[in-house]
Motif scaffolding. Structure first.
Motif, short mmCIF file in Angstrom:
data_model
loop_
_atom_site.label_atom_id
_atom_site.label_comp_id
_atom_site.label_asym_id
_atom_site.label_seq_id
_atom_site.Cartn_x
_atom_site.Cartn_y
_atom_site.Cartn_z
N SER A 165 -9.09 15.09 -22.34
CA SER A 165 -9.39 16.53 -22.38
C SER A 165 -9.71 17.09 -21.00
O SER A 165 -9.81 18.30 -20.83
N LEU A 166 -9.88 16.21 -20.02
CA LEU A 166 -10.18 16.70 -18.67
C LEU A 166 -8.94 17.35 -18.07
O LEU A 166 -7.82 16.86 -18.27
N PRO A 167 -9.08 18.44 -17.33
CA PRO A 167 -7.92 19.15 -16.79
C PRO A 167 -7.11 18.29 -15.82
O PRO A 167 -7.66 17.49 -15.06
N VAL A 168 -5.80 18.46 -15.90
CA VAL A 168 -4.86 17.79 -15.01
C VAL A 168 -4.03 18.86 -14.32
O VAL A 168 -3.55 19.79 -14.97
N ASP A 190 -5.22 20.54 -20.06
CA ASP A 190 -5.51 19.36 -20.85
C ASP A 190 -4.22 18.53 -20.88
O ASP A 190 -3.13 19.07 -21.10
N ALA A 191 -4.31 17.24 -20.66
CA ALA A 191 -3.12 16.40 -20.58
C ALA A 191 -2.32 16.40 -21.88
O ALA A 191 -1.13 16.04 -21.88
N ARG A 192 -2.93 16.82 -22.98
CA ARG A 192 -2.24 16.84 -24.27
C ARG A 192 -1.55 18.16 -24.55
O ARG A 192 -0.95 18.34 -25.62
N THR A 193 -1.58 19.10 -23.62
CA THR A 193 -0.99 20.43 -23.82
C THR A 193 0.53 20.32 -23.90
O THR A 193 1.17 19.66 -23.07
N THR A 194 1.12 20.98 -24.89
CA THR A 194 2.57 20.98 -25.03
C THR A 194 3.18 22.07 -24.14
O THR A 194 2.49 22.98 -23.67
N VAL A 195 4.48 21.97 -23.94
CA VAL A 195 5.20 23.01 -23.20
C VAL A 195 5.01 24.36 -23.89
O VAL A 195 4.78 25.38 -23.24
N LEU A 196 5.09 24.37 -25.21
CA LEU A 196 4.94 25.63 -25.96
C LEU A 196 3.59 26.28 -25.70
O LEU A 196 3.51 27.48 -25.41
N ASP A 197 2.52 25.51 -25.77
CA ASP A 197 1.20 26.08 -25.54
C ASP A 197 0.99 26.46 -24.08
O ASP A 197 0.30 27.45 -23.79
N ALA A 198 1.58 25.71 -23.17
CA ALA A 198 1.49 26.09 -21.75
C ALA A 198 2.17 27.44 -21.53
O ALA A 198 1.65 28.30 -20.82
N LEU A 199 3.34 27.63 -22.17
CA LEU A 199 4.06 28.89 -22.03
C LEU A 199 3.30 30.05 -22.65
O LEU A 199 3.10 31.10 -22.02
#
Length: 204
Positions: A47-50, A66-75
């Motif tokens: 959960s730590l920012p990358v 968050d390392a678990r963020t998907t492309v969709l959520d990043a967009l």
């Protein structure tokens, strides 16, 4: 019988000693090491920012995710590019389809970190100046949408379908567009739109 009780250490409890030894043997070595190294848990916390740089529609976007963020959520959540839709969040409906390179992907199942260094194209990156992309124009010309929720994913997938060489027949188009669900059932119009746009896309 000889009395050995006097040889035992004062206060020694053999049963307690054996129970304690057995319990410590069950603790995994990795857990013991983590307990000895207080920084190890923080290094492994996903959960730590990358820091990541995503190239989206020709522009580099520096993000801390968050390392678990998907492309969709990043967009959608970080770059405010909401054209790609979150339909099922399980990779089953195709509403979130984007292009990574020339390859279509369901962005809800693709980690943003895995897309670093690659060109991501979304529906927002198709039009140039005042000119729509040929596939966007074809969808309008053929009424290939109704509610429009699935349309961005349909268009991105349709472009890839053409570039992959799967737009030579109605049957091919239906097969290779089958990963994109239209709940309004505009499928015949979508096929017509793909056929209209294909020659111009192949020329470009």
């Amino acid at each position: 019988m000889p009395d050995h009780s006097s040889s035992r250490p004062s206060g020694f409890d053999r049963r307690a000693f054996m129970a304690g030894a057995a319990g410590s043997a069950l603790v995994p070595m990795t857990a013991r090491a983590a307990a000895q190294d207080p920084s190890s848990s923080s290094r492994q916390d996903p959960s730590l920012p990358v820091d990541v740089t995503l190239r989206v529609n020709g522009q580099d976007k520096r993000l801390s995710l968050d390392a678990r963020t998907t492309v969709l959520d990043a967009l959608r959540e970080h770059l405010k590019l909401t054209g790609s839709k979150k339909g099922c969040d399980h990779g089953q409906c195709g509403a979130c389809t984007v292009l990574i390179g020339d390859r279509r992907v369901v962005s809800c199942l693709t980690l943003a970190l895995a897309a670093e260094g690659q060109e991501i194209t979304t529906i927002e990156g198709l039009a140039t100046d005042d000119h729509l992309h040929p596939m966007q124009q074809a969808f309008i010309d053929n009424d290939a949408f109704q509610c429009g929720y699935c349309t961005p994913g349909q268009i991105m997938s349709a472009i890839a379908c053409v570039k992959e060489g799967h737009a030579s027949s109605d049957a091919d188009i239906r097969e290779y567009m089958s990963g994109n669900i239209c709940r309004c059932a505009a499928y015949p119009n979508i096929v017509a739109a793909v056929k209209q746009a294909a020659p111009e896309i192949m020329k470009g």
